[in-house]
Design an enzyme around this catalytic site. Structure first.
Site, PDB file in Angstrom:
ATOM      1  N   TYR A 144      31.983  31.300  50.106  1.00  0.00           N
ATOM      2  CA  TYR A 144      33.066  30.770  49.250  1.00  0.00           C
ATOM      3  C   TYR A 144      33.570  29.433  49.791  1.00  0.00           C
ATOM      4  CZ  TYR A 144      37.519  30.816  46.643  1.00  0.00           C
ATOM      5  OH  TYR A 144      38.592  30.510  45.829  1.00  0.00           O
ATOM      6  N   ASP A 145      33.920  29.418  51.090  1.00  0.00           N
ATOM      7  CA  ASP A 145      34.532  28.211  51.677  1.00  0.00           C
ATOM      8  C   ASP A 145      33.574  27.024  51.624  1.00  0.00           C
ATOM      9  OD1 ASP A 145      36.136  30.322  52.366  1.00  0.00           O
ATOM     10  OD2 ASP A 145      36.350  29.787  54.474  1.00  0.00           O
ATOM     11  N   LYS A 148      32.806  25.830  48.059  1.00  0.00           N
ATOM     12  CA  LYS A 148      33.881  24.998  47.514  1.00  0.00           C
ATOM     13  C   LYS A 148      33.897  23.621  48.183  1.00  0.00           C
ATOM     14  CE  LYS A 148      36.044  27.758  44.542  1.00  0.00           C
ATOM     15  NZ  LYS A 148      36.357  27.398  43.151  1.00  0.00           N
ATOM     16  N   ASN A 173      47.154  30.431  47.467  1.00  0.00           N
ATOM     17  CA  ASN A 173      47.271  31.781  46.874  1.00  0.00           C
ATOM     18  C   ASN A 173      48.215  31.826  45.670  1.00  0.00           C
ATOM     19  OD1 ASN A 173      46.565  31.990  49.815  1.00  0.00           O
ATOM     20  ND2 ASN A 173      46.269  34.132  49.228  1.00  0.00           N
ATOM     21  N   ARG A 185      42.867  41.487  46.141  1.00  0.00           N
ATOM     22  CA  ARG A 185      43.774  40.468  46.675  1.00  0.00           C
ATOM     23  C   ARG A 185      45.108  41.121  47.033  1.00  0.00           C
ATOM     24  NH1 ARG A 185      42.515  35.122  43.064  1.00  0.00           N
ATOM     25  NH2 ARG A 185      41.683  36.571  41.521  1.00  0.00           N
ATOM     26  N   GLY A 206      49.601  42.341  60.339  1.00  0.00           N
ATOM     27  CA  GLY A 206      50.461  41.862  59.248  1.00  0.00           C
ATOM     28  C   GLY A 206      51.230  40.595  59.580  1.00  0.00           C
ATOM     29  N   GLN A 274      47.188  31.577  59.325  1.00  0.00           N
ATOM     30  CA  GLN A 274      48.363  30.956  58.706  1.00  0.00           C
ATOM     31  C   GLN A 274      47.916  30.047  57.562  1.00  0.00           C
ATOM     32  OE1 GLN A 274      50.154  28.711  61.857  1.00  0.00           O
ATOM     33  NE2 GLN A 274      48.286  27.593  62.337  1.00  0.00           N
TER      34      GLN A 274
HETATM   35  P1  NAD Z   1      38.927  35.192  38.724  1.00  0.00           P
HETATM   36  O1  NAD Z   1      37.904  35.933  39.482  1.00  0.00           O
HETATM   37  O2  NAD Z   1      39.923  35.980  37.939  1.00  0.00           O
HETATM   38  O3  NAD Z   1      38.268  34.138  37.729  1.00  0.00           O
HETATM   39  C1  NAD Z   1      37.024  33.563  37.920  1.00  0.00           C
HETATM   40  C2  NAD Z   1      36.289  33.581  36.594  1.00  0.00           C
HETATM   41  O4  NAD Z   1      35.011  32.930  36.742  1.00  0.00           O
HETATM   42  C3  NAD Z   1      36.007  34.984  36.087  1.00  0.00           C
HETATM   43  O5  NAD Z   1      36.362  35.089  34.722  1.00  0.00           O
HETATM   44  C4  NAD Z   1      34.501  35.145  36.273  1.00  0.00           C
HETATM   45  O6  NAD Z   1      33.907  36.061  35.371  1.00  0.00           O
HETATM   46  C5  NAD Z   1      34.024  33.726  36.101  1.00  0.00           C
HETATM   47  N1  NAD Z   1      32.728  33.439  36.743  1.00  0.00           N
HETATM   48  C6  NAD Z   1      32.355  33.733  38.019  1.00  0.00           C
HETATM   49  N2  NAD Z   1      31.114  33.303  38.252  1.00  0.00           N
HETATM   50  C7  NAD Z   1      30.680  32.692  37.100  1.00  0.00           C
HETATM   51  C8  NAD Z   1      29.489  32.054  36.713  1.00  0.00           C
HETATM   52  N3  NAD Z   1      28.437  31.937  37.554  1.00  0.00           N
HETATM   53  N4  NAD Z   1      29.383  31.564  35.456  1.00  0.00           N
HETATM   54  C9  NAD Z   1      30.431  31.684  34.587  1.00  0.00           C
HETATM   55  N5  NAD Z   1      31.578  32.290  34.897  1.00  0.00           N
HETATM   56  C10 NAD Z   1      31.714  32.787  36.146  1.00  0.00           C
HETATM   57  O7  NAD Z   1      39.681  34.249  39.780  1.00  0.00           O
HETATM   58  P2  NAD Z   1      40.914  33.251  39.605  1.00  0.00           P
HETATM   59  O8  NAD Z   1      41.949  33.641  40.588  1.00  0.00           O
HETATM   60  O9  NAD Z   1      41.277  33.116  38.191  1.00  0.00           O
HETATM   61  O10 NAD Z   1      40.270  31.905  40.146  1.00  0.00           O
HETATM   62  C11 NAD Z   1      39.865  30.856  39.275  1.00  0.00           C
HETATM   63  C12 NAD Z   1      39.427  29.662  40.082  1.00  0.00           C
HETATM   64  O11 NAD Z   1      40.505  29.195  40.901  1.00  0.00           O
HETATM   65  C13 NAD Z   1      38.264  29.960  41.043  1.00  0.00           C
HETATM   66  O12 NAD Z   1      37.392  28.866  41.051  1.00  0.00           O
HETATM   67  C14 NAD Z   1      38.942  30.110  42.388  1.00  0.00           C
HETATM   68  O13 NAD Z   1      38.091  29.758  43.442  1.00  0.00           O
HETATM   69  C15 NAD Z   1      40.104  29.124  42.251  1.00  0.00           C
HETATM   70  N6  NAD Z   1      41.208  29.503  43.151  1.00  0.00           N
HETATM   71  C16 NAD Z   1      42.034  30.551  42.858  1.00  0.00           C
HETATM   72  C17 NAD Z   1      43.053  30.898  43.741  1.00  0.00           C
HETATM   73  C18 NAD Z   1      44.009  32.026  43.451  1.00  0.00           C
HETATM   74  O14 NAD Z   1      44.868  32.320  44.299  1.00  0.00           O
HETATM   75  N7  NAD Z   1      43.985  32.678  42.315  1.00  0.00           N
HETATM   76  C19 NAD Z   1      43.209  30.190  44.934  1.00  0.00           C
HETATM   77  C20 NAD Z   1      42.321  29.151  45.214  1.00  0.00           C
HETATM   78  C21 NAD Z   1      41.336  28.792  44.307  1.00  0.00           C
HETATM   79  N1  UDP Z   2      45.463  41.741  52.907  1.00  0.00           N
HETATM   80  C1  UDP Z   2      46.067  42.889  53.378  1.00  0.00           C
HETATM   81  N2  UDP Z   2      45.923  44.042  52.649  1.00  0.00           N
HETATM   82  C2  UDP Z   2      45.241  44.086  51.481  1.00  0.00           C
HETATM   83  C3  UDP Z   2      44.628  42.906  51.001  1.00  0.00           C
HETATM   84  C4  UDP Z   2      44.749  41.745  51.747  1.00  0.00           C
HETATM   85  O1  UDP Z   2      46.714  42.893  54.431  1.00  0.00           O
HETATM   86  O2  UDP Z   2      45.177  45.178  50.877  1.00  0.00           O
HETATM   87  C5  UDP Z   2      45.629  40.488  53.674  1.00  0.00           C
HETATM   88  C6  UDP Z   2      44.332  39.753  53.990  1.00  0.00           C
HETATM   89  O3  UDP Z   2      43.758  40.254  55.160  1.00  0.00           O
HETATM   90  C7  UDP Z   2      44.836  38.328  54.121  1.00  0.00           C
HETATM   91  C8  UDP Z   2      46.003  38.253  53.143  1.00  0.00           C
HETATM   92  O4  UDP Z   2      46.382  39.595  52.887  1.00  0.00           O
HETATM   93  O5  UDP Z   2      45.338  38.114  55.430  1.00  0.00           O
HETATM   94  C9  UDP Z   2      45.636  37.573  51.829  1.00  0.00           C
HETATM   95  O6  UDP Z   2      44.466  38.175  51.345  1.00  0.00           O
HETATM   96  P1  UDP Z   2      43.825  37.829  49.935  1.00  0.00           P
HETATM   97  O7  UDP Z   2      42.557  38.608  49.845  1.00  0.00           O
HETATM   98  O8  UDP Z   2      44.823  38.023  48.857  1.00  0.00           O
HETATM   99  O9  UDP Z   2      43.529  36.259  49.963  1.00  0.00           O
HETATM  100  P2  UDP Z   2      43.028  35.210  51.072  1.00  0.00           P
HETATM  101  O10 UDP Z   2      44.181  34.308  51.216  1.00  0.00           O
HETATM  102  O11 UDP Z   2      42.709  35.900  52.359  1.00  0.00           O
HETATM  103  O12 UDP Z   2      41.819  34.590  50.455  1.00  0.00           O
END
Ligand code: NAD
Ligand code: UDP
Length: 310
Positions: A144-145, A148, A173, A185, A206, A274
């Site tokens: 993922y990291d 991106k 987040n 999450r 925690g 953090q």
């Molecule tokens: P989510 O999993 O609900 O949404 C992702 C969507 O992408 C889903 O509908 C999934 O079906 C679709 N998808 C995945 N792979 C695909 C592919 N190969 N082709 C077409 N569709 C595909 O997650 P989200 O929280 O809505 O995240 C949306 C975007 O925002 C992501 O790119 C994620 O990395 C980024 N983001 C979200 C957060 C957060 O906290 N929610 C934080 C940082 C970045």
């Molecule tokens: N976490 C937790 N309990 C859970 C799910 C997540 O303690 O049931 C913690 C996880 O280890 C991380 C933080 O909550 O430290 C946020 O996790 P999340 O998966 O929501 O997103 P991240 O920021 O790690 O991508």
């Protein structure tokens, strides 16, 4: 009326974005392979003549017309992005190449949903955009990291080499209604566990921190970024109100009135200790600042899960 493509539009953030864009008079094409998204999230939009859903995987090319592209497709929760890590990396890299190619051909402006994860387990706190990050390239979060990070590289190379009009945001987040209750999450896990009276699973001791932004605030920021001129980013979008995971667990127990007990489970590897955004750039360039306090946002999210679960 603009024609706007939203990849990942059936997911948590994508569906809220589609709502807002359709409601402001645009024609929205939602591309999603429904891996973590759900048609339920966009069901109310399907009858709208200004909304179109195409089931498509962005690792494959597609030929469409667009004025703007929001590239959100990618599983975002650790449980889901680690389910098939090779596919996750392909989605970020091949997906970015396909969508940037589409932007180049149609001269569309394209926005990439990047992430705070590009900072990895940060050694600088809080994190400004100028920080290059501390990322393990071979760990379980790397698909993922690094995916991106590579997508950000592709965006900037298409911009320099092909003059594609790009916007890159780094999302911290974000939580709210339509989170998938099973994606693991922390906010959705704790709320679902509290509402069901199950144990609240805190990973590690925690003390790790996160900063939680309510979805409506984030969507406002994304749309502002797309429609601001002369800016590429990257720009952090998130709420700087930082707290420990244990504090979040206690807050959710209080807000739900739950009898659930906290239990401790092992901390997953490479879990950042953090995380808090510096949002000075977003304030200055986008005139954006998050407005919804954690208690208010959690209250709305808890109400959503009460209806969704029972
Ligand atoms: P989510 O999993 O609900 O949404 C992702 C969507 O992408 C889903 O509908 C999934 O079906 C679709 N998808 C995945 N792979 C695909 C592919 N190969 N082709 C077409 N569709 C595909 O997650 P989200 O929280 O809505 O995240 C949306 C975007 O925002 C992501 O790119 C994620 O990395 C980024 N983001 C979200 C957060 C957060 O906290 N929610 C934080 C940082 C970045
Ligand atoms: N976490 C937790 N309990 C859970 C799910 C997540 O303690 O049931 C913690 C996880 O280890 C991380 C933080 O909550 O430290 C946020 O996790 P999340 O998966 O929501 O997103 P991240 O920021 O790690 O991508």
């Amino acid at each position: 009326m603009k024609q706007i493509l939203v990849t990942g539009g059936a997911g948590f953030l994508g569906s809220h974005l589609c709502d807002k864009l359709v409601n402001s008079g645009n024609y929205v094409v939602c591309l999603d392979n429904l891996f973590t998204g759900d048609k339920k999230n966009i069901r109310h939009l399907l009858p709208n003549e200004n909304f179109e859903f195409i089931r498509h995987d962005i690792t494959q090319p597609i030929y469409l017309e667009a004025d703007q592209i929001y590239n959100l497709a990618c599983p975002a929760s650790p449980v889901h992005y680690q389910f098939n890590p090779i596919k996750t990396l392909k989605t970020s890299v091949l997906g970015a190449i396909n969508m940037l190619g589409l932007a180049k051909r149609t001269k569309a402006r394209i926005l990439q949903a990047s992430t705070s994860e590009v900072y990895g387990d940060p050694k600088i706190h809080p994190q400004p955009e100028s920080y290059w990050g501390s990322v393990n390239p071979i760990g379980i979060r790397s698909c993922y990291d690094e995916g991106k990070r590579a997508a950000e590289t592709l965006f900037f190379d298409y911009h320099r080499q092909n003059h594609v009009d790009i916007r890159v945001i780094r999302i911290f987040n974000t939580y709210g209604p339509r989170m998938n209750p099973e994606d693991g999450r922390v906010v959705s896990n704790f709320i679902v566990q509290a509402l069901k009276g199950e144990d609240i699973t805190v990973y590690g001791n925690g003390t790790q921190t996160r900063s939680f932004c309510y979805v409506d605030d984030l969507i406002d920021g994304i749309i502002k970024m797309m429609n601001t001129e002369d800016i590429t980013g990257p720009i952090n979008l998130g709420n700087p109100a930082e707290m420990t995971v244990a504090e979040l667990a206690n807050k959710i127990i209080t807000l739900t009135g739950s009898k659930s007990k906290i239990i401790y489970k092992p901390l997953p590897s490479d879990d950042p200790i953090q995380r808090r955004p510096v949002i000075d750039l977003a304030k200055e360039k986008l005139h954006w600042t998050p407005k919804i306090q954690l208690d208010e946002g959690l209250f709305k999210t808890i109400e959503y899960f009460k209806n969704a679960l029972f």
